[in-house]
Every structure is written in structure tokens, then in C-alpha cells.
Design a protein around this motif. Structure first.
Motif, mmCIF file in Angstrom:
data_model
loop_
_atom_site.group_PDB
_atom_site.id
_atom_site.type_symbol
_atom_site.label_atom_id
_atom_site.label_comp_id
_atom_site.label_asym_id
_atom_site.label_seq_id
_atom_site.Cartn_x
_atom_site.Cartn_y
_atom_site.Cartn_z
ATOM 1 N N LEU A 98 0.873 -1.291 -0.045
ATOM 2 C CA LEU A 98 0.139 0.215 -0.023
ATOM 3 C C LEU A 98 0.698 1.336 -0.132
ATOM 4 O O LEU A 98 0.508 2.142 -0.608
ATOM 5 C CB LEU A 98 -0.918 -0.061 1.217
ATOM 6 C CG LEU A 98 -1.891 1.133 1.294
ATOM 7 C CD1 LEU A 98 -2.715 1.704 0.182
ATOM 8 C CD2 LEU A 98 -2.554 1.219 2.717
ATOM 9 N N TYR B 200 -7.357 1.361 -9.563
ATOM 10 C CA TYR B 200 -8.372 1.068 -8.394
ATOM 11 C C TYR B 200 -8.362 -0.379 -8.284
ATOM 12 O O TYR B 200 -8.705 -0.726 -7.136
ATOM 13 C CB TYR B 200 -9.479 1.524 -9.203
ATOM 14 C CG TYR B 200 -9.543 3.193 -9.334
ATOM 15 C CD1 TYR B 200 -9.099 4.162 -8.271
ATOM 16 C CD2 TYR B 200 -10.185 3.655 -10.400
ATOM 17 C CE1 TYR B 200 -8.895 5.231 -8.389
ATOM 18 C CE2 TYR B 200 -10.236 5.124 -10.573
ATOM 19 C CZ TYR B 200 -9.492 5.899 -9.596
ATOM 20 O OH TYR B 200 -9.352 7.260 -9.701
ATOM 21 N N ARG C 139 -5.573 -1.050 -5.794
ATOM 22 C CA ARG C 139 -6.003 -0.605 -4.503
ATOM 23 C C ARG C 139 -7.073 -1.402 -3.877
ATOM 24 O O ARG C 139 -6.998 -1.599 -2.499
ATOM 25 C CB ARG C 139 -6.381 0.543 -4.517
ATOM 26 C CG ARG C 139 -6.769 1.506 -3.293
ATOM 27 C CD ARG C 139 -5.508 1.596 -2.697
ATOM 28 N NE ARG C 139 -5.995 2.335 -1.163
ATOM 29 C CZ ARG C 139 -6.338 1.524 -0.161
ATOM 30 N NH1 ARG C 139 -6.194 0.299 -0.340
ATOM 31 N NH2 ARG C 139 -6.252 2.133 0.995
ATOM 32 N N SER C 140 -7.924 -1.931 -4.527
ATOM 33 C CA SER C 140 -9.243 -2.879 -3.685
ATOM 34 C C SER C 140 -8.529 -3.766 -3.179
ATOM 35 O O SER C 140 -9.432 -4.226 -2.173
ATOM 36 C CB SER C 140 -10.210 -3.223 -5.006
ATOM 37 O OG SER C 140 -9.578 -4.145 -5.778
ATOM 38 N N GLN D 279 -7.778 -1.546 4.009
ATOM 39 C CA GLN D 279 -8.739 -0.502 3.951
ATOM 40 C C GLN D 279 -8.985 -0.017 5.156
ATOM 41 O O GLN D 279 -9.154 -0.828 6.237
ATOM 42 C CB GLN D 279 -9.964 -0.856 3.061
ATOM 43 C CG GLN D 279 -9.743 -1.465 1.710
ATOM 44 C CD GLN D 279 -9.599 -0.659 0.357
ATOM 45 O OE1 GLN D 279 -9.886 0.321 0.820
ATOM 46 N NE2 GLN D 279 -8.962 -1.107 -0.391
ATOM 47 N N GLY D 280 -9.197 1.044 5.430
ATOM 48 C CA GLY D 280 -10.087 1.730 6.857
ATOM 49 C C GLY D 280 -9.080 1.419 7.773
ATOM 50 O O GLY D 280 -7.916 1.528 7.893
ATOM 51 N N GLN E 188 -7.860 -1.480 8.755
ATOM 52 C CA GLN E 188 -6.994 -2.401 8.425
ATOM 53 C C GLN E 188 -5.306 -1.729 8.107
ATOM 54 O O GLN E 188 -4.597 -2.223 8.662
ATOM 55 C CB GLN E 188 -7.303 -3.299 7.223
ATOM 56 C CG GLN E 188 -8.593 -4.124 7.231
ATOM 57 C CD GLN E 188 -8.708 -4.985 5.851
ATOM 58 O OE1 GLN E 188 -8.363 -4.204 4.876
ATOM 59 N NE2 GLN E 188 -9.180 -5.982 5.952
#
Length: 353
Positions: free
Chosen positions: A170, A283, A286-287, A291-292, A294
Motif C-alpha cells: 500500500l 483502482y 488498490r481494492s 482499507q480503513g 486495516q
């Protein structure tokens, strides 16, 4: 395709196949491969042996780059540094080989500019082969072999595909995506060059440490990196041609400039098609990254791993931390604890859980 001849992992969805492939391409495999390719390349520093040795060195250096971010052992930096000079000299030689291929593709053998370029590149190739031979002689193979035993053992502390590696990916994605946006706005040669490097670093983290994601994304990552690599090759070819005054007249210069621009623009157009809009590959990549919440959880896991590798008795440190938390809870008792204090306690707790 002029670049990117290294084969990606199989796109098979079967995780067993991915893991079997990973075992054959782990750090030990590539470090031993470097030594084998050193024996092959010294015969004449031809295009294929030079490319193969650079691939092996790049794999080792990119794996080291990933572990430098999570493992404080200095041997990672030492190994990466040891291969830098050889990798650099081979890179300059590889650039000459690639330019020779491009000249053959873009012009006829009788083109005066092509003849001037090929003559210059042939002379430059001789010089660079001598420099590469010196760098190869300076390369400490005995020390490399010692690292090939020590460092792969340290990689077993962390399994491929873990959230820690996804967090590292990331970081690389965020940096590369920022470079992508800048390149799409400015479209300068420097911007595309920086994007190529940023995307390459993201790809190597995925390739080396996220086998499932690489099985799904490997083809697209390789394709867009190749596109940007060829844009860079064309920029270097044009800069070289103008630097050595390869054009006998203005008409020849305009013709070459247009030919190179057409090739360059066609690759940028394909790159834009794949990376802009709702279906952008950026995208898609990235998916499947954190996320969030995490993201914070993965960051704390990286800190815990780093601490465990630094601490000779990490289990003892964990027990001490648990005792400290118990004392903290006992002292606070029924007192009102501020939100900041509660957050700090949660952070300490997360690092020892």
C-alpha cells in the motif's frame, strides 16, 4: 516488445500452484542464480547473459528492499549495496543493447543517422563491457554466498501474503499513484521516468511478497511497466541521437523526431487507456490492499515485527508490557480515563497482542 522478458508467476487461481512457484523463485533461488549468471556473463557480456544477470540481481535487491522496511538486520542493506555497482554497470550496457534493437526497428540499415548511431553504440558497448568486467571482478562472490545462507532464513519469520506485506505494498501504491497523477497532468519526460520507477517498486513488492495478488495482477503490472520502460528507452535514444549529432540534415532530424514521437505517444495512449477512468488498473490494485482500520492494524503489526526482530527476548518484553498494562488498569480503577490515554493504551495493547 523490447523490454520485460522476465516471465511472471502463473495466473492460475490455484494457491498450491502459486506457492510451488514461489518456492522456486524465493530469495535463496535468486541469490544462487546470481552466482550462476556471473559465470555465464563473463564469456562475452552478450545481450542475453547481461539481461539474465540483471534480472537475478534485481530480484535479490528488490526482496532486500522489501525486508529493509521490516527487518532491522544490517545484512539486507549490505547485500543490496554489494550488487549496486555491478547492477549499474550492467544497466548501462543493457541500455546500449536496447538502443541497438530500437535503431534496427526504426530505420533501414542504409539510413545515415542509423549508421552514425550504431557506430557510436558499438564503440560505447566496448567501453561498457570493460567497465562491467571490472565490476564483476570486484563483486565478492564468497560474501554473497554467505548472505545466500543467512538471509533466506530470516525471510521465514514472515509468511508471504501477510497483512504486513500488503501494508508495504500500500505504501508503494500510494507513492506510485501520486507519480501517476503528476505524469498525467504534466506529461513531461521526467514525470514519466519517475512514474516508471515508482510503478516498478510497487510491482516488485507484489511480485515478491503477495503471490495471490501477483497471480491476478502480474500480467497487467508487467504490461504497463513495459509500456513505460519503452517510453523511457525512446527518450534515451532521442537524447543520445541529438547528443552525438547523428542527423546529417534537418530533414533527417525531423523524420527521426516524428518516428520516435509516434512510437512514444502510442505507448502512452495504451497506458492511459489502462489506467484512467472507472476501470483504471490503479483502482483494481488498490481494492485488495488494506482499507480503513486495516491500515492502522497492519502498521502496528509491522511495528511489532520490527520490535521482535530487534529484541533478543521478545517474549519477556511482552510479559513485562502485560504487567504494565495490568498496573495501569489497577491504578486508574474507577477514575475517568481521557480518550487520548485510552487510545495510547490500545496502541500498546495492540503491539503485544
Amino acid at each position: 516488445m523490447m523490454r520485460g522478458q522476465e516471465s511472471p508467476l502463473s495466473a492460475s487461481p490455484a494457491l498450491a500452484t502459486v506457492k510451488a512457484r514461489a518456492r522456486k523463485t524465493g530469495l535463496r533461488f535468486w541469490m544462487e542464480r546470481v552466482l550462476q549468471e556471473c559465470d555465464q556473463v563473463c564469456a562475452g557480456f552478450g545481450p542475453d547473459p547481461v539481461h539474465d544477470l540483471r534480472v537475478a540481481l534485481r530480484r535479490c535487491r528488490s526482496i532486500a528492499d522489501g525486508f529493509i522496511a521490516i527487518d532491522p538486520d544490517p545484512a539486507w542493506k549490505e547485500m543490496k549495496k554489494a550488487g549496486r555497482r555491478l547492477f549499474s554497470r550492467l544497466g548501462e550496457l543493457r541500455d546500449v543493447h536496447v538502443m541497438q534493437e530500437w535503431v534496427g526497428k526504426l530505420a533501414s540499415p542504409s539510413d545515415p543517422s542509423a549508421i552514425a548511431l550504431l557506430q557510436f553504440l558499438a564503440a560505447r558497448e566496448i567501453e561498457l563491457k570493460q567497465e562491467a568486467a571490472l565490476a564483476l571482478n570486484e563483486f565478492d562472490r564468497k560474501q554473497w554466498r554467505r548472505w545466500s545462507i543467512k538471509l533466506p532464513r530470516r525471510t521465514t519469520r514472515l509468511r508471504q501474503g501477510s497483512m504486513i506485506f500488503k501494508h508495504l505494498a500500500l505504501e508503494r501504491w500510494l507513492h506510485a499513484h501520486d507519480l501517476h497523477r503528476r505524469a498525467m497532468r504534466g506529461r513531461s519526460r521526467i514525470a514519466f521516468h519517475k512514474l516508471r520507477i515508482g510503478l516498478k517498486r510497487f510491482r516488485y513488492i507484489v511480485e515478491n511478497f503477495l503471490p495471490e495478488q501477483h497471480a491476478a495482477w502480474g500480467g497487467d503490472l508487467k504490461r504497463v511497466q513495459d509500456l513505460l520502460g519503452e517510453v523511457h528507452d525512446l527518450d534515451v535514444l532521442w537524447a543520445t541521437a541529438t547528443q552525438i549529432h547523428a542527423f546529417p540534415d534537418e530533414e533527417s532530424r525531423r523524420r527521426w523526431q516524428q518516428t520516435i514521437a509516434d512510437e512514444r505517444n502510442s505507448r502512452i495512449h495504451v497506458y492511459r487507456d489502462k489506467t484512467l477512468g472507472k476501470s483504471s488498473l490503479w483502482y483494481v490494485w488498490r481494492s485488495e490492499l488494506p482499507q480503513g482500520r486495516q491500515v492502522a492494524s497492519a502498521a502496528l503489526a509491522r511495528l511489532k515485527l520490527w520490535a521482535s526482530l530487534l529484541d533478543p527476548d521478545f517474549e519477556h518484553s511482552q510479559r513485562i508490557t502485560q504487567l504494565a498494562l495490568q498496573l495501569y488498569d489497577g491504578l486508574t480503577g474507577a477514575l475517568c480515563v481521557s480518550a487520548q490515554a485510552a487510545e495510547q493504551r490500545a496502541s500498546v495493547r495492540a503491539r503485544t497482542s
